[in-house]
Design an enzyme around this catalytic site. Structure first.
Site, PDB file in Angstrom:
ATOM      1  N   CYS A  94       0.810  -1.222   0.000  1.00 17.42           N
ATOM      2  CA  CYS A  94       0.000   0.000   0.000  1.00 17.42           C
ATOM      3  C   CYS A  94       0.841   1.270   0.000  1.00 17.42           C
ATOM      4  O   CYS A  94       0.355   2.341  -0.364  1.00 17.42           O
ATOM      5  CB  CYS A  94      -0.955   0.002   1.194  1.00 17.42           C
ATOM      6  SG  CYS A  94      -2.162  -1.342   1.162  1.00 17.42           S
ATOM      7  N   HIS A 105      -3.292   7.462   2.034  1.00 17.32           N
ATOM      8  CA  HIS A 105      -3.675   6.158   1.525  1.00 17.32           C
ATOM      9  C   HIS A 105      -5.097   5.858   2.012  1.00 17.32           C
ATOM     10  O   HIS A 105      -5.403   6.008   3.188  1.00 17.32           O
ATOM     11  CB  HIS A 105      -2.701   5.103   2.034  1.00 17.32           C
ATOM     12  CG  HIS A 105      -3.161   3.695   1.838  1.00 17.32           C
ATOM     13  ND1 HIS A 105      -3.665   3.250   0.634  1.00 17.32           N
ATOM     14  CD2 HIS A 105      -3.201   2.641   2.692  1.00 17.32           C
ATOM     15  CE1 HIS A 105      -3.994   1.971   0.752  1.00 17.32           C
ATOM     16  NE2 HIS A 105      -3.722   1.577   1.990  1.00 17.32           N
ATOM     17  N   ASN A 107     -10.049   0.024  -0.391  1.00 16.49           N
ATOM     18  CA  ASN A 107      -8.593   0.076  -0.343  1.00 16.49           C
ATOM     19  C   ASN A 107      -8.043  -0.504  -1.642  1.00 16.49           C
ATOM     20  O   ASN A 107      -8.128  -1.707  -1.863  1.00 16.49           O
ATOM     21  CB  ASN A 107      -8.091  -0.724   0.864  1.00 16.49           C
ATOM     22  CG  ASN A 107      -6.576  -0.660   1.034  1.00 16.49           C
ATOM     23  OD1 ASN A 107      -5.854  -0.257   0.125  1.00 16.49           O
ATOM     24  ND2 ASN A 107      -6.102  -1.079   2.194  1.00 16.49           N
TER      25      ASN A 107
END
Length: 323
Positions: A113, A250, A280
């Site tokens: 990520c 993020h 996500n």
């Protein structure tokens, strides 16, 4: 001095939109449960046969159009992904061919990520060193391919998508008023690799595996480490939280986003939030959120922007730039 300035940005989302209610047919969950724990309302899943490179190519073309450039104007492609098309070659080279780019070089970055932040930092260093003048930095993922559909704690959180940003070398005065990347901060700590990982791998088991996450442990690390790296990158540039116009975090979980903002003393009206619509998307989440924010008028030339992320590794970092 040379600064790496944003020249163009774009994104792509697969056509299939998956609302939270889709999961209720095979999991003990509900829309309310998912929203309350993550802030996610829907996400996009890639179509059958649609690969990470397909998504990346679409996002890259949008960024090239936004910049008024063609593929051969680009010197390099850096693609951040944890879901490559193949074990090798690098998915970036597949994107290079798909764009019709016949010069330069392309490679992948894998920091889960945090991948796009790591890719941005690498692109910035290459531009400042004179290795390249224009770099296409992409985050692209098809996380729907590595989900355990029996694990309600993880499979409801992730989506597919891609975002792309073009950095271009330009002259700066060496001050915080320069446009472009002003500071970067990268970190990792492999002691925590087991709390967020995909089981399996070429060398270990010759299988792809599924995503596994110790959610409470990841959350505990996320807020502290994201706040620390954001403060570090601001200190490197000589700015404070009051100077920041926008934060593009993020997009993992709304509770992590709000918790980090609170720890930094930043109001939520400065925070770009797209997690409700995309879930996500790992390395794609930051450029995807940036592209959406620009289209909505949230990102404007001259604004001081910080972006931060944490992912498996653990790996985390931040980039400070003037848009």
């Amino acid at each position: 001095m040379i600064r790496a300035q944003v020249r163009g940005i774009g994104h792509y989302l697969p056509e299939r939109v998956v609302p939270n209610d889709w999961f209720t047919s095979f999991l003990d969950t509900s829309n309310e449960w998912i929203v309350s724990r993550s802030g996610i309302e829907r996400r996009h899943f890639a179509a059958e046969g649609q690969t990470t490179s397909d998504l990346a190519i679409r996002a890259a073309r949008a960024a090239l159009d936004d910049a008024g450039l063609v593929a051969d104007d680009i010197d390099s492609i850096i693609l951040a992904t944890s879901t490559p098309d193949l074990t090798f070659p690098a998915t970036a080279t597949i994107v290079q061919a798909g764009l019709g780019m016949t010069r330069g070089f392309a490679f992948d970055v894998q920091a889960v990520c945090a991948g796009f932040v790591f890719a941005l930092a690498n692109a910035n260093a290459m531009i400042q060193s004179g290795q390249a003048k224009r770099i296409l930095v992409i985050g692209a993922e098809t996380f729907s391919r590595i989900m355990n559909w029996e694990d309600r704690g993880t499979c409801v959180l992730f989506g597919d998508g891609a975002g792309a940003l073009i950095l271009e070398a330009a002259e700066g005065d060496g001050t915080v008023e320069d446009r472009g990347i002003l500071a970067t901060d990268l970190n990792s700590d492999g002691r925590y690799r087991d709390i967020l990982q995909v089981s399996g791998g070429v060398s270990s088991s010759q299988t792809t595996g599924h995503l596994m996450m110790a959610g409470k442990e990841v959350f505990r690390h996320a807020v502290d480490k994201l706040a620390q790296t954001t403060l570090a990158v601001m200190e490197k540039a000589g700015v404070t939280a009051e100077d920041i116009d926008r934060v593009v975090p993020h997009q993992a979980n709304i509770r992590i986003i709000t918790g980090t903002a609170r720890k930094l003393g930043l109001p939520m009206d400065k925070i770009v939030v797209t997690v409700q619509d995309h879930g996500n998307t790992s390395a794609a989440s930051i450029p995807l959120a940036m592209s959406v924010a620009k289209a909505e008028g949230q990102l404007r030339p001259g604004q001081l922007v910080v972006t931060e992320a944490i992912g498996g590794g653990l790996a985390w970092g931040a980039v400070l730039l003037r848009w």
